[in-house]
Write a protein that holds these residues in place. Structure first.
Motif, PDB file in Angstrom:
ATOM      1  N   PHE A  37      36.440  79.606  -3.173  1.00 37.88           N
ATOM      2  CA  PHE A  37      35.037  79.658  -2.780  1.00 37.88           C
ATOM      3  C   PHE A  37      34.282  80.673  -3.641  1.00 37.88           C
ATOM      4  N   THR A  38      34.918  81.828  -3.884  1.00 40.89           N
ATOM      5  CA  THR A  38      34.267  82.905  -4.638  1.00 40.89           C
ATOM      6  C   THR A  38      34.040  82.541  -6.093  1.00 40.89           C
ATOM      7  N   ILE A  71      39.417  81.599   0.019  1.00 40.19           N
ATOM      8  CA  ILE A  71      38.479  82.662  -0.352  1.00 40.19           C
ATOM      9  C   ILE A  71      38.271  82.727  -1.858  1.00 40.19           C
ATOM     10  N   CYS A  99      30.003  78.422   4.339  1.00 41.27           N
ATOM     11  CA  CYS A  99      31.350  78.981   4.439  1.00 41.27           C
ATOM     12  C   CYS A  99      31.843  78.979   5.885  1.00 41.27           C
ATOM     13  N   SER A 126      34.204  85.791   1.138  1.00 44.18           N
ATOM     14  CA  SER A 126      33.801  84.703   0.248  1.00 44.18           C
ATOM     15  C   SER A 126      32.351  84.785  -0.194  1.00 44.18           C
TER      16      SER A 126
END
Length: 338
Positions: A83-84, A80, A254, A277
């Protein structure tokens, strides 16, 4: 006999989405009522009222062992946060280069990268994860963790791309997160564990979703009142289209990537991953932008994509939540038949 979805069943299944649309309509009719300058005192009733209720409900409904288990899911947290703060900004750079071909306003393009630099929210991602029956404990943990990381990483990302710098008030932000997120969670856990206070799960879930609807309503009221952006109607339409395209792309990427790692992530984990995310925080993002670009003539233009992104992620989430919940149940049924 063919299965028929009656209007009543449709409304029961999608009541959160219907509530979101009603909030948008009400905000459009009279936005001043729920604005920061309105009579509802939203600067207090949202932060210390609605958001407090959301996390208090989570604290009461979550089992303590689930919270401990979620804290140990380091692979999920890593996915997470990477990805963020890594994938989404890189994606935004490529996305902005593609949009520049169709002559999107350059300050809107900068605003899109600004959105990509923001941390996850501490309310909508949690509620939508709960509505889809995902891993709520993991969603809470990563929303809080992402908010703390965003205090440091978001200004660095903005500095790297936009060339502006600032010192975000770290202690003030940490204190707000403790009061609005950690404190209600702790109170809920204390009432449940040590005082053995019993709450009805359905009533709590409904209460927290109503609190989210209030947050959505006030967000749209503030959004509708932002009229002076210095952009043409075409630029605003380009912004809405670009933000929607970006959100749909991120959700699809995602979801499809996370579900391939089924040896690490269960279907409830995938649901938490998708919402945490791809969602971005308005409540933390706008103060950061106002600090970094105070007195900047293009502040409203840079802020517009974030103002569009936040309510749109909730609408899209309301559409996705029932579908992804059905996917999770289908996966569970498939395992039972194997």
């Amino acid at each position: 006999m063919a299965y028929r979805i009656t209007p009543l069943k449709f409304m029961h299944k999608n009541w959160l989405l219907i509530g979101i649309l009603c909030c948008i309509f009400a905000a459009g009719v009279y936005p001043k009522l729920g604005s920061k300058e309105g009579p509802l005192w939203t600067q207090y009733t949202v932060k210390y009222g609605a958001i407090f209720i959301i996390f208090f409900s989570s604290g009461v409904s979550l089992k303590t062992e689930n919270i401990y288990r979620a804290m140990r899911q380091y692979k999920l947290h890593g996915f997470i946060q990477l990805f963020t703060f890594l994938f989404v900004p890189v994606f935004a750079v490529i996305f902005v280069k593609c949009l520049s071909i169709i002559n999107v306003h350059p300050w809107v393009l900068k605003g899109i990268f600004t959105v990509a630099s923001m941390p996850p929210p501490v309310s909508s991602a949690v509620i939508l994860t709960r509505a889809a029956q995902g891993n709520e404990a993991a969603a809470i943990f990563n929303s809080v963790l992402g908010s703390f990381m965003g205090i440091v990483l978001t200004p660095i990302l903005l500095l790297f791309h936009l060339g502006s710098t600032t010192i975000v008030p770290f202690l003030d932000t940490v204190l707000q997160l403790m009061v609005t997120v950690l404190l209600p969670l702790l109170i809920g856990q204390v009432l449940k564990m040590w005082l053995n206070v019993q709450f009805r799960h359905v009533a709590l879930n409904t209460l927290s979703q109503c609190a989210l609807l209030f947050v959505i309503y006030t967000t749209f009221c503030d959004t509708f009142l932002v009229t002076e952006t210095g952009l043409s109607a075409v630029d605003v339409l380009y912004t809405i289209f670009s933000v929607l395209l970006m959100q749909i792309s991120l959700v699809l990427i995602c979801f499809n990537v996370a579900k391939k790692f089924d040896q690490y992530y269960s279907p409830p984990d995938v649901i938490a991953i998708v919402f945490c995310s791809t969602h971005k925080s308005l409540t933390l993002g706008i103060p950061i932008l106002r600090i970094m670009f105070h007195g900047y003539s293009h502040l409203s233009q840079i802020s517009l994509p974030l103002l569009v992104y936040h309510p749109m992620q909730i609408i899209l989430g309301g559409l996705v939540a029932p579908q992804i919940k059905d996917w999770m149940h289908a996966q569970s049924a498939k395992k039972l038949t194997v």
